[in-house]
Design an enzyme around this catalytic site. Sequence first.
Site, PDB file in Angstrom:
ATOM      1  N   SER A  71      52.575  30.844  39.258  1.00  0.00           N
ATOM      2  CA  SER A  71      51.393  30.008  39.906  1.00  0.00           C
ATOM      3  C   SER A  71      53.087  29.617  40.874  1.00  0.00           C
ATOM      4  O   SER A  71      53.195  27.962  40.178  1.00  0.00           O
ATOM      5  CB  SER A  71      50.681  30.000  40.500  1.00  0.00           C
ATOM      6  OG  SER A  71      50.130  28.679  40.807  1.00  0.00           O
ATOM      7  N   GLY A 130      35.021  26.419  50.871  1.00  0.00           N
ATOM      8  CA  GLY A 130      34.713  27.726  51.405  1.00  0.00           C
ATOM      9  C   GLY A 130      35.626  28.140  52.543  1.00  0.00           C
ATOM     10  O   GLY A 130      35.464  28.973  53.825  1.00  0.00           O
ATOM     11  N   GLU A 166      36.095  39.953  41.378  1.00  0.00           N
ATOM     12  CA  GLU A 166      35.548  38.654  41.809  1.00  0.00           C
ATOM     13  C   GLU A 166      34.130  38.659  41.002  1.00  0.00           C
ATOM     14  O   GLU A 166      33.917  37.194  40.130  1.00  0.00           O
ATOM     15  CB  GLU A 166      35.476  38.179  42.983  1.00  0.00           C
ATOM     16  CG  GLU A 166      35.022  37.341  43.605  1.00  0.00           C
ATOM     17  CD  GLU A 166      35.386  35.421  44.369  1.00  0.00           C
ATOM     18  OE1 GLU A 166      36.881  36.254  45.249  1.00  0.00           O
ATOM     19  OE2 GLU A 166      35.164  34.631  44.572  1.00  0.00           O
ATOM     20  N   ASP A 178      34.141  37.720  52.493  1.00  0.00           N
ATOM     21  CA  ASP A 178      34.926  37.212  52.749  1.00  0.00           C
ATOM     22  C   ASP A 178      36.413  38.415  52.137  1.00  0.00           C
ATOM     23  O   ASP A 178      37.523  38.594  52.940  1.00  0.00           O
ATOM     24  CB  ASP A 178      35.786  36.363  50.990  1.00  0.00           C
ATOM     25  CG  ASP A 178      34.555  35.465  51.446  1.00  0.00           C
ATOM     26  OD1 ASP A 178      33.772  35.505  52.747  1.00  0.00           O
ATOM     27  OD2 ASP A 178      33.891  34.633  50.098  1.00  0.00           O
TER      28      ASP A 178
HETATM   29  C1  GLA Z   1      30.780  32.389  49.946  1.00  0.00           C
HETATM   30  C2  GLA Z   1      30.980  34.495  49.465  1.00  0.00           C
HETATM   31  C3  GLA Z   1      30.698  34.881  50.557  1.00  0.00           C
HETATM   32  C4  GLA Z   1      29.287  34.674  51.499  1.00  0.00           C
HETATM   33  C5  GLA Z   1      29.546  33.042  51.825  1.00  0.00           C
HETATM   34  C6  GLA Z   1      28.454  32.690  52.182  1.00  0.00           C
HETATM   35  O1  GLA Z   1      32.125  32.616  50.671  1.00  0.00           O
HETATM   36  O2  GLA Z   1      32.141  34.636  48.956  1.00  0.00           O
HETATM   37  O3  GLA Z   1      30.034  36.291  50.147  1.00  0.00           O
HETATM   38  O4  GLA Z   1      28.014  35.210  50.749  1.00  0.00           O
HETATM   39  O5  GLA Z   1      29.751  32.483  50.776  1.00  0.00           O
HETATM   40  O6  GLA Z   1      27.731  33.072  53.603  1.00  0.00           O
END
Ligand code: GLA
Length: 377
Positions: A71, A130, A166, A178
């Site tokens: 990394s 996030g 994951e 995601d």
């Molecule tokens: C995280 C999770 C997603 C989703 C969001 C909330 O990002 O990885 O799958 O649940 O939280 O919307």
Amino acid sequence: MPYPDDHLLRSAHTRMFGVEPELVTHAPGRVNIIGEHIDYSGGIVLPIVIDRYAHVAISMSEQPGVIRVHSIELQESLEHPIAKPVEPNNHWSSYVLGTIAELREHTPDAFAQTPGLNLTLCSDVPIGAGLSSSAAIEVATARGVCGLLGMKMTPVELAKLCQRAEHRYAGVPCGLMDQAVVAMAPPGALLAFDCRSEQGRVLNRPHGMGLVVIDTGIRHTLSDSAYHDRRAAAQQAAAALGQGSMREAYEMRTSTLSAAMPPALKGAAVHALSEMCRVDKSIKAIQRGDLATLGDLLNESHRSLRDTLQVSCSQADRIVEIAQRMRGVLGSRLIGGGFGGCVLVLTTSDEAPAIATDIIRAMPGDIDASIVLIDAG
Ligand code: GLA
């Protein structure tokens, strides 16, 4: 792909492993405009990919049967025998090794010669904010390994494989949003992704839409129990309503929730039902270019995440409040899994840079907020 340019990544790889990479792959981070905490309930989500990427340079190693990973940001390297089971943990390497373990399980033939692999990673998607930093690493890794070993997968297959990695190796029981958006969404467009049918519909970005993303400075790990609890509560609430998922409850127009339902289940149900409705309204607003209505829906979404599902934190609430009071801001809410991470501010593209600066200027001294992204379209 501004960071780092391919040349820098390639030369770092060559210095590290003594062999030039055979290919370099990329995957972006994402911002979810609306549709939070409903992907694991089969809901429709509305994310957009951002101009931040994870990059992976990959080559075959002369040392067969060993995966070597480096990394660049963390200046950490490790080796892992390809046949050795990957220990689940929340170290960054579990995203890479877990994804490769899943690929090996999916197509053992491609790994029959037990090749050795060298991977060099770098990413400018902020970690734990996030913005899907982990999905970006998983998808970039999967693209690199598939390209190198000649494996063919559709974007949805690839997304589901990364989601499994994951779940199994990072301990995060995430929904599909995601990985799906990171693997499927074209740059600059919004993806209305139906997490039940696993189909995505690309929506044009409304003219003049500006996005600002502010980092609260508070970090979360979704392997903590709070995310598990919200997901479990949504499942239990659906079962209590006699439905397989909150998506089905939404389609059955369930509006009466039993008074006897425990508060956590009721919160999960009310949030899911109202957020699914907001997504439907947001899609219509986007289609008619109505940013004002979209902004109101973002504000409502934040209220629901804060008060009903209770996944916010005081810093995010204060940033959202400051943003919502500011002239030119159309709406604002916490994004991602919650308990920290980032706040999204919807504005017009002209005003986005000035609003980003004004929000930071208005920030009380005890909040360590910073601008992550100004996306003026
Ligand atoms: C995280 C999770 C997603 C989703 C969001 C909330 O990002 O990885 O799958 O649940 O939280 O919307």
